[in-house]
Write a protein that holds these residues in place. Structure first.
Motif, mmCIF file in Angstrom:
data_model
loop_
_atom_site.group_PDB
_atom_site.id
_atom_site.type_symbol
_atom_site.label_atom_id
_atom_site.label_comp_id
_atom_site.label_asym_id
_atom_site.label_seq_id
_atom_site.Cartn_x
_atom_site.Cartn_y
_atom_site.Cartn_z
ATOM 1 N N ALA A 268 -4.148 -4.935 13.480
ATOM 2 C CA ALA A 268 -2.834 -4.681 12.893
ATOM 3 C C ALA A 268 -2.918 -4.270 11.436
ATOM 4 O O ALA A 268 -1.971 -3.725 10.884
ATOM 5 C CB ALA A 268 -1.950 -5.923 13.035
ATOM 6 N N GLU A 269 -4.049 -4.509 10.738
ATOM 7 C CA GLU A 269 -4.189 -4.155 9.333
ATOM 8 C C GLU A 269 -4.422 -2.644 9.211
ATOM 9 O O GLU A 269 -5.211 -2.058 9.960
ATOM 10 C CB GLU A 269 -5.353 -4.922 8.706
ATOM 11 C CG GLU A 269 -5.136 -6.420 8.707
ATOM 12 C CD GLU A 269 -6.279 -7.146 8.025
ATOM 13 O OE1 GLU A 269 -7.132 -6.463 7.427
ATOM 14 O OE2 GLU A 269 -6.318 -8.383 8.088
ATOM 15 N N PRO A 270 -3.760 -1.975 8.254
ATOM 16 C CA PRO A 270 -3.927 -0.528 8.080
ATOM 17 C C PRO A 270 -5.363 -0.178 7.746
ATOM 18 O O PRO A 270 -6.004 -0.858 6.953
ATOM 19 C CB PRO A 270 -2.987 -0.206 6.909
ATOM 20 C CG PRO A 270 -2.023 -1.338 6.862
ATOM 21 C CD PRO A 270 -2.748 -2.537 7.358
ATOM 22 N N GLU A 271 -5.874 0.887 8.352
ATOM 23 C CA GLU A 271 -7.274 1.269 8.136
ATOM 24 C C GLU A 271 -7.530 1.780 6.726
ATOM 25 O O GLU A 271 -8.626 1.670 6.202
ATOM 26 C CB GLU A 271 -7.678 2.354 9.149
ATOM 27 C CG GLU A 271 -7.658 1.841 10.588
ATOM 28 C CD GLU A 271 -8.071 2.929 11.544
ATOM 29 O OE1 GLU A 271 -8.348 4.048 11.077
ATOM 30 O OE2 GLU A 271 -8.129 2.666 12.758
ATOM 31 N N VAL B 96 0.835 -1.203 0.000
ATOM 32 C CA VAL B 96 0.000 0.000 0.000
ATOM 33 C C VAL B 96 0.873 1.258 0.000
ATOM 34 O O VAL B 96 0.626 2.219 -0.744
ATOM 35 C CB VAL B 96 -0.945 -0.012 1.216
ATOM 36 C CG1 VAL B 96 -1.655 1.330 1.355
ATOM 37 C CG2 VAL B 96 -1.951 -1.135 1.085
ATOM 38 N N LEU B 97 1.930 1.246 0.838
ATOM 39 C CA LEU B 97 2.802 2.418 0.929
ATOM 40 C C LEU B 97 3.554 2.656 -0.371
ATOM 41 O O LEU B 97 3.712 3.812 -0.808
ATOM 42 C CB LEU B 97 3.786 2.226 2.089
ATOM 43 C CG LEU B 97 3.162 2.202 3.495
ATOM 44 C CD1 LEU B 97 4.213 1.863 4.545
ATOM 45 C CD2 LEU B 97 2.509 3.544 3.809
ATOM 46 N N VAL B 98 4.015 1.584 -0.982
ATOM 47 C CA VAL B 98 4.729 1.730 -2.253
ATOM 48 C C VAL B 98 3.801 2.299 -3.318
ATOM 49 O O VAL B 98 4.176 3.169 -4.114
ATOM 50 C CB VAL B 98 5.315 0.383 -2.698
ATOM 51 C CG1 VAL B 98 5.850 0.461 -4.129
ATOM 52 C CG2 VAL B 98 6.446 -0.030 -1.757
ATOM 53 N N SER C 15 3.620 4.584 8.769
ATOM 54 C CA SER C 15 2.686 3.444 8.834
ATOM 55 C C SER C 15 3.439 2.117 8.842
ATOM 56 O O SER C 15 3.042 1.154 9.519
ATOM 57 C CB SER C 15 1.720 3.481 7.650
ATOM 58 O OG SER C 15 0.934 4.645 7.673
ATOM 59 N N LEU C 16 4.533 2.052 8.071
ATOM 60 C CA LEU C 16 5.312 0.806 8.041
ATOM 61 C C LEU C 16 5.968 0.543 9.385
ATOM 62 O O LEU C 16 5.956 -0.584 9.883
ATOM 63 C CB LEU C 16 6.370 0.878 6.942
ATOM 64 C CG LEU C 16 7.255 -0.372 6.786
ATOM 65 C CD1 LEU C 16 6.405 -1.590 6.446
ATOM 66 C CD2 LEU C 16 8.318 -0.145 5.718
ATOM 67 N N THR C 17 6.556 1.570 9.986
ATOM 68 C CA THR C 17 7.181 1.366 11.302
ATOM 69 C C THR C 17 6.137 1.005 12.348
ATOM 70 O O THR C 17 6.385 0.175 13.238
ATOM 71 C CB THR C 17 7.945 2.630 11.734
ATOM 72 O OG1 THR C 17 7.033 3.740 11.817
ATOM 73 C CG2 THR C 17 9.047 2.955 10.746
#
Length: 581
Positions: free
Chosen positions: A571-574, A299-301, A482-484
């Motif tokens: 733990a899953e990003p919102e 998602v971040l990439v 978000s990754l950290t």
């Protein structure tokens, strides 16, 4: 037969139609070579060593012993496949042993070891001897004739053969009657740690040993008897006892104890299935966290590289990857919840350890001092009752939702018994401390060191990653925070799953309690150590310490496993689903 020189061999033909192989041996002869010459190079399943009087027995005693030998010792040897080793002459207990084997259809290998200068066979004649020779017993299958003219000259060879034949096989020594030579032979057996069954009431040495075992005097003048009674793994069997019970006793000593074998088999089944469920559960937890991190990274990439959105193919591919990772995590969490791998692992481990505790209680109830020792049948019934209760409790848990895979390895499993412990023999106090208490104490100490290192590494990793997140926020890279955060949450979840701090506390407490128990036992006087109630207290308190540690672990792990699905969802990003549209 012409046994004139060491190394000579041949076959004896007895008037009863039996044929026996023989070899003449020098006292220093290599036992393996002798066994090869006799055709006995393969190891037996087990070994019975008969010691006792060669003198004539009175009619009443002889008649009673005939029943014990034929329906007890010989029957146990036939049914367990044991090789029987004795003095080989047609006198005393050796004659009874030969007749007992003949009564059972010669189904057992019966090896006699005797001094060549003191025995005679049907084909040989001895003239000019100062003492009359004793005929060899005609129902033996093999003879080793040691190059000696004196009784006792064969003892060294007898024990060399016994040690070689025993190998890893169980050994039981049966003492019936006996004199001065038998005393030295029993001492050798005690020093080798072999179990000795003493037939009380058979006279002479056997009765003397039995009397000392029951009286337990503070000091014994005879140093040989003192060592036998103090250090020997001795078990009394009354002359008036049932031949069937003698057979069962010898069979148990030869690891043919059906109830104990069943208990070890049940433990091994629970243990193997617990480890299997644990492996599956830990793999699911690892891949759930790992794939969740990959999803967050994807998602971040995607958000960090706007050009992906300008390419329909790349945009579609990235969305497909994110959806696939999310679906994989959801599937793993659902599988863990549906099949209850964690719950099954916990209850199977708890019930396996419960069976193991009962096994050690059973073995200790057969060992130790003679004072107030429970009867073997009483111990069997107690073990069977506890196994029934434990298995019924297990069947009312999650473990009943799937079939247990059968265990087909060695019994007991080599990984769960200490070196030198066969898993079946009765345990004395010193053996229980070495094989059970010390083994668990060393386990706790190893786990304390390992958990402390693991917890420190995880905690420092969490601190380090949090610091990196702070730096990223300070330099305007909020997107990667978000990754950290995901890494911190994953490591925190894994740290919570390991329950390192709680386990460290419980391991420290259990290790301290075991140390205190060992110190209490070491401070007892020799007389107090010989009391059955003190041995029982040692066993019961040790097992309660182990049970308390395990019970605490079970409660904590059940709570952790029940919370894991909720933690994994958090733990899953919102914004994961939002970025896919």
């Amino acid at each position: 037969m012409q046994p004139s020189e060491p190394g000579a061999s041949g076959e004896i033909h007895f008037p009863n139609g039996n044929r026996a192989r023989w070899v003449r041996a020098a006292p220093e002869a290599e036992p393996r070579e002798l066994l090869h010459e006799l055709g006995l190079s393969g190891p037996p399943r087990s070994l019975i060593l008969l010691l006792g009087g060669a003198d004539a027995l009175d009619a009443g005693l002889n008649a009673r012993l005939q029943q014990l030998f034929s329906r007890g010792i010989a029957r146990a040897a036939a049914e367990t496949g044991a090789l029987v080793l004795d003095g080989g002459t047609q006198s005393g207990v050796m004659a009874l042993m030969g007749q007992g084997v003949a009564d059972r259809g010669h189904r057992s290998t019966l090896v006699g070891v005797a001094p060549a200068g003191r025995v005679t066979a049907p084909e040989s004649a001895a003239e000019g001897d100062a003492e009359p020779r004793v005929p060899l017993e005609p129902n033996h299958s093999h003879f080793v004739l040691v190059d000696s003219d004196a009784w006792g000259g064969e003892t060294q060879t007898l024990y060399k053969l016994a040690s070689t034949l025993a190998g890893d096989a169980p050994v039981v020594v049966v003492l019936v009657n006996g004199g001065a030579l038998s005393k030295q032979e029993v001492l050798r057996a005690v020093r080798r740690g072999w179990a000795v069954v003493v037939v009380q009431g058979s006279g002479r040495l056997a009765d003397e040993v039995a009397a000392l075992m029951r009286k337990r005097p503070r000091s014994i003048e005879d140093p040989v008897l003192a060592e036998i009674v103090s250090d020997g793994d001795l078990c009394l069997f009354p002359l008036e006892g049932s031949p069937r019970e003698l057979k069962r006793l010898i069979s148990r000593e030869l690891r043919e104890d059906s109830i104990l074998k069943l208990a070890w088999q049940r433990f091994a089944t629970y243990d193997a299935n617990a480890m299997r469920q644990q492996r599956i559960f830990k793999r699911i937890q690892f891949w759930s966290l790992f794939l969740g991190l990959l999803g967050t990274l994807a998602v971040l990439v995607k958000n960090a590289l706007p050009r992906l959105a300008s390419s329909p193919a790349l945009d579609l591919g990235s969305q497909a990857l994110i959806v696939t990772l999310a679906a994989a995590v959801t599937a793993l969490v659902s599988a863990s919840s549906r099949f209850k791998f964690g719950a099954k692992w916990i209850v199977l481990r708890a019930h396996a350890e419960a069976i193991k505790r009962e096994i050690y209680r059973y073995r200790c109830s057969l060992g130790g001092t003679v004072e107030h020792r429970p009867g073997r049948l009483t111990c069997e019934h107690r073990l069977a009752s506890r196994m029934k209760s434990i298995s019924r409790q297990l069947m009312r848990t999650e473990a009943n939702l799937s079939a247990l895979r059968s265990y087909t390895g060695r019994i007991p499993p080599p990984s769960v018994v200490s070196r030198g412990d066969d898993g079946f023999s009765a345990l004395t106090p010193s053996q229980y401390i070495r094989f059970r208490l010390d083994e668990q104490l060393n386990y706790y100490r190893r786990r304390i060191d390992a958990l402390d290192r693991q917890a420190s590494r995880l905690q420092w990793s969490v601190i380090g990653i949090s610091a990196v997140g702070t730096v990223l926020g300070a330099v305007g890279q909020e997107l990667w925070i978000s990754l950290t955060m995901a890494l911190v949450m994953a490591l925190t979840a894994w740290l919570g799953f390991q329950q390192a701090e709680n386990r460290l506390m419980k391991y420290h407490q259990a290790a301290t309690d075991l140390d205190n128990l060992k110190a209490w036992w070491s401070a007892l006087s020799i007389e107090a150590m010989g009391l059955r109630r003190n041995f029982d207290a040692l066993v019961e308190n040790t097992e309660l310490v182990l049970q308390g540690e395990l019970t605490g672990w079970v409660h904590e792990m059940k709570d952790v496993v029940s919370r894991l699905p909720t933690q994994q969802e958090k733990a899953e990003p919102e914004d994961k689903t939002k970025t896919m549209h």
